[in-house]
Design a protein around this motif. Structure first.
Motif, short mmCIF file in Angstrom:
data_model
loop_
_atom_site.label_atom_id
_atom_site.label_comp_id
_atom_site.label_asym_id
_atom_site.label_seq_id
_atom_site.Cartn_x
_atom_site.Cartn_y
_atom_site.Cartn_z
N ALA A 67 0.83 -1.20 0.00
CA ALA A 67 0.00 0.00 0.00
C ALA A 67 0.87 1.26 0.00
N ALA A 68 1.96 1.22 0.78
CA ALA A 68 2.87 2.37 0.81
C ALA A 68 3.56 2.55 -0.53
N TRP A 69 3.99 1.45 -1.14
CA TRP A 69 4.65 1.54 -2.44
C TRP A 69 3.70 2.05 -3.52
N ALA A 70 2.44 1.65 -3.42
CA ALA A 70 1.46 2.13 -4.39
C ALA A 70 1.34 3.64 -4.34
N GLU A 71 1.42 4.21 -3.15
CA GLU A 71 1.36 5.66 -2.99
C GLU A 71 2.67 6.32 -3.38
N GLN A 72 3.78 5.66 -3.09
CA GLN A 72 5.10 6.23 -3.32
C GLN A 72 5.46 6.31 -4.80
N VAL A 100 -5.49 -1.51 -2.85
CA VAL A 100 -4.17 -1.14 -3.35
C VAL A 100 -4.22 -0.85 -4.85
N ASP A 101 -5.08 -1.54 -5.57
CA ASP A 101 -5.31 -1.24 -6.98
C ASP A 101 -5.73 0.22 -7.14
N HIS A 102 -6.64 0.69 -6.30
CA HIS A 102 -7.09 2.09 -6.39
C HIS A 102 -6.00 3.05 -5.94
N ILE A 103 -5.29 2.72 -4.87
CA ILE A 103 -4.21 3.60 -4.41
C ILE A 103 -3.19 3.81 -5.52
N SER A 104 -2.91 2.76 -6.28
CA SER A 104 -1.89 2.80 -7.32
C SER A 104 -2.41 3.27 -8.67
N ASP A 105 -3.70 3.57 -8.76
CA ASP A 105 -4.32 3.91 -10.05
C ASP A 105 -4.15 2.79 -11.06
N GLY A 106 -4.39 1.55 -10.59
CA GLY A 106 -4.41 0.41 -11.49
C GLY A 106 -3.06 -0.20 -11.79
N ARG A 107 -2.17 -0.27 -10.78
CA ARG A 107 -0.84 -0.83 -11.03
C ARG A 107 -0.53 -2.03 -10.15
N LEU A 108 -1.54 -2.65 -9.57
CA LEU A 108 -1.33 -3.83 -8.73
C LEU A 108 -1.44 -5.11 -9.54
N ILE A 109 -0.55 -6.05 -9.28
CA ILE A 109 -0.68 -7.44 -9.72
C ILE A 109 -0.91 -8.28 -8.48
N LEU A 110 -1.94 -9.12 -8.47
CA LEU A 110 -2.12 -10.05 -7.36
C LEU A 110 -1.39 -11.34 -7.69
N ALA A 111 -0.20 -11.47 -7.15
CA ALA A 111 0.58 -12.70 -7.30
C ALA A 111 0.37 -13.55 -6.06
#
Length: 267
Positions: A67-72, A100-111
Motif C-alpha cells: 500500500a505504501a509503495w502504491a502511494e510512493q 491497493v489497486d485504487h491507491i496505485s491507479d491500477g498498477r497492482l498485480i495479485l501474485a
C-alpha cells in the motif's frame, strides 16, 4: 503457446526488493531507485522472517508495504512474489488488493501461491498441513477472490492481473490454466520448457488460448547467459532479487533492463 515459440509480448523486467536485513528507509530509497532505473514491476515477498542470513534479522510485512509503495510510486506495477494464500481470508485479500489497486491507479498485480515456509506458519499460528492441502486451499480461494472483486464498490480500476507462482504439475498448473494471467515458474531451461508444455495442455483441455498467460521466471544470471534461451521458451517477464545486505544492488537488474530495451526495439 509452444514451448519453442517466442512470444510476441513485450519483454519485461521486475525486481524483488526482499524486505529483509534493512531499515524501511533503505527499502523506500530502493523502490525509488528501481523505478528510476526503469523496471516494470517492483515486488516484495510475503514472509514474516528472513529467508536467508540471520534468522532474527529485520523483516517487514508484505501488504502494508505494498500500500505504501502504491502511494510512493507513479509508474511501476507493484506486487508480492508471492502472496501466501494461507495467511488471509480470500475475501479480505480480494478487498485489500482492490484497495491497493485504487491507491496505485491500477498498477497492482495479485501474485499468489499456496505457501511453503513452515516457520511463518508455526510462529503466527497458521496450520501448515500438507502441500496438497495448501494447494487445494488455493484452488478454493481463487474463485472467491474473483467473486468478491465482482461485488466490491467501487470495483477494481481494471481486471487485476493474477499471477500464480509454482510448478506442481498435477495441481498447481491446472489452477494456472484456469485462473492466471501470469505464470511464475522455476527451474532451468529444460524444466521450464517441459512445464510450459504441460501448462499448454491444461489450457487446451479448458479451451483456453495458452498465449493469454504470460510466462515469468526468476533470474540470477546475466541476460548474456539466459536471455535468448528464455525468450525462445516464451518467457517475457524476468525478475531479479536483492536485499538489504547488498544495499539493494541493482546491477544485475540494470543489465536485464538494457537487454529488455534492446529486444523490445527501444534501445
Amino acid at each position: 503457446m509452444s514451448a519453442s515459440t517466442p512470444s510476441t509480448r513485450p519483454f519485461r523486467v521486475g525486481v524483488q526488493l526482499q524486505p529483509q536485513h534493512a531499515s524501511y528507509a533503505d527499502l523506500r530509497r530502493a523502490v525509488d531507485r528501481a523505478e528510476e532505473a526503469g523496471v516494470d514491476i517492483v515486488f516484495n515477498w510475503d514472509h514474516f522472517y528472513p529467508l536467508s542470513g540471520p534468522e532474527d534479522g529485520p523483516n517487514f510485512e508484505c501488504w502494508s508495504m505494498l500500500a505504501a509503495w502504491a502511494e510512493q510510486t507513479s509508474r511501476v506495477e507493484v506486487s508480492a512474489l508471492v502472496t501466501c494464500n494461507s495467511y488471509r481470508n480470500p475475501d479480505l485479500l480480494a478487498d485489500m488488493a482492490r484497495t491497493v489497486d485504487h491507491i496505485s491507479d491500477g498498477r497492482l498485480i495479485l501474485a499468489i501461491g499456496a505457501g511453503w515456509f513452515q516457520k511463518d506458519y508455526d510462529s503466527y499460528g497458521y496450520e501448515f498441513g500438507t502441500a496438497g492441502r495448501r494447494i487445494d486451499a488455493l484452488g478454493e480461494a481463487l474463485p472467491r477472490i474473483v467473486s468478491r472483486w465482482e461485488q466490491l464498490n467501487p470495483a477494481p480500476t481494471r481486471k487485476i492481473p493474477v499471477m500464480i507462482g509454482g510448478g506442481g504439475e498435477k495441481k498447481t498448473l491446472p489452477l494456472v490454466a484456469r485462473y492466471a494471467d501470469i505464470w511464475h515458474g522455476f527451474g532451468d531451461l529444460d524444466t521450464l520448457s517441459r512445464k510450459n508444455g504441460i501448462l499448454d495442455g491444461y489450457c487446451g483441455e479448458l479451451g483456453r488460448d495458452p498465449h493469454e498467460i504470460e510466462r515469468s521466471t526468476a533470474v540470477q544470471a546475466s541476460p548474456d547467459e539466459l536471455g535468448d534461451g528464455l525468450r525462445e521458451l516464451g518467457v517475457t517477464l524476468v525478475t531479479t532479487d536483492c536485499d538489504g545486505r547488498s544495499g539493494y544492488d541493482l546491477g544485475l537488474t540494470k543489465e536485464w533492463i538494457a537487454y529488455r530495451d534492446e529486444v523490445n526495439g527501444r534501445g
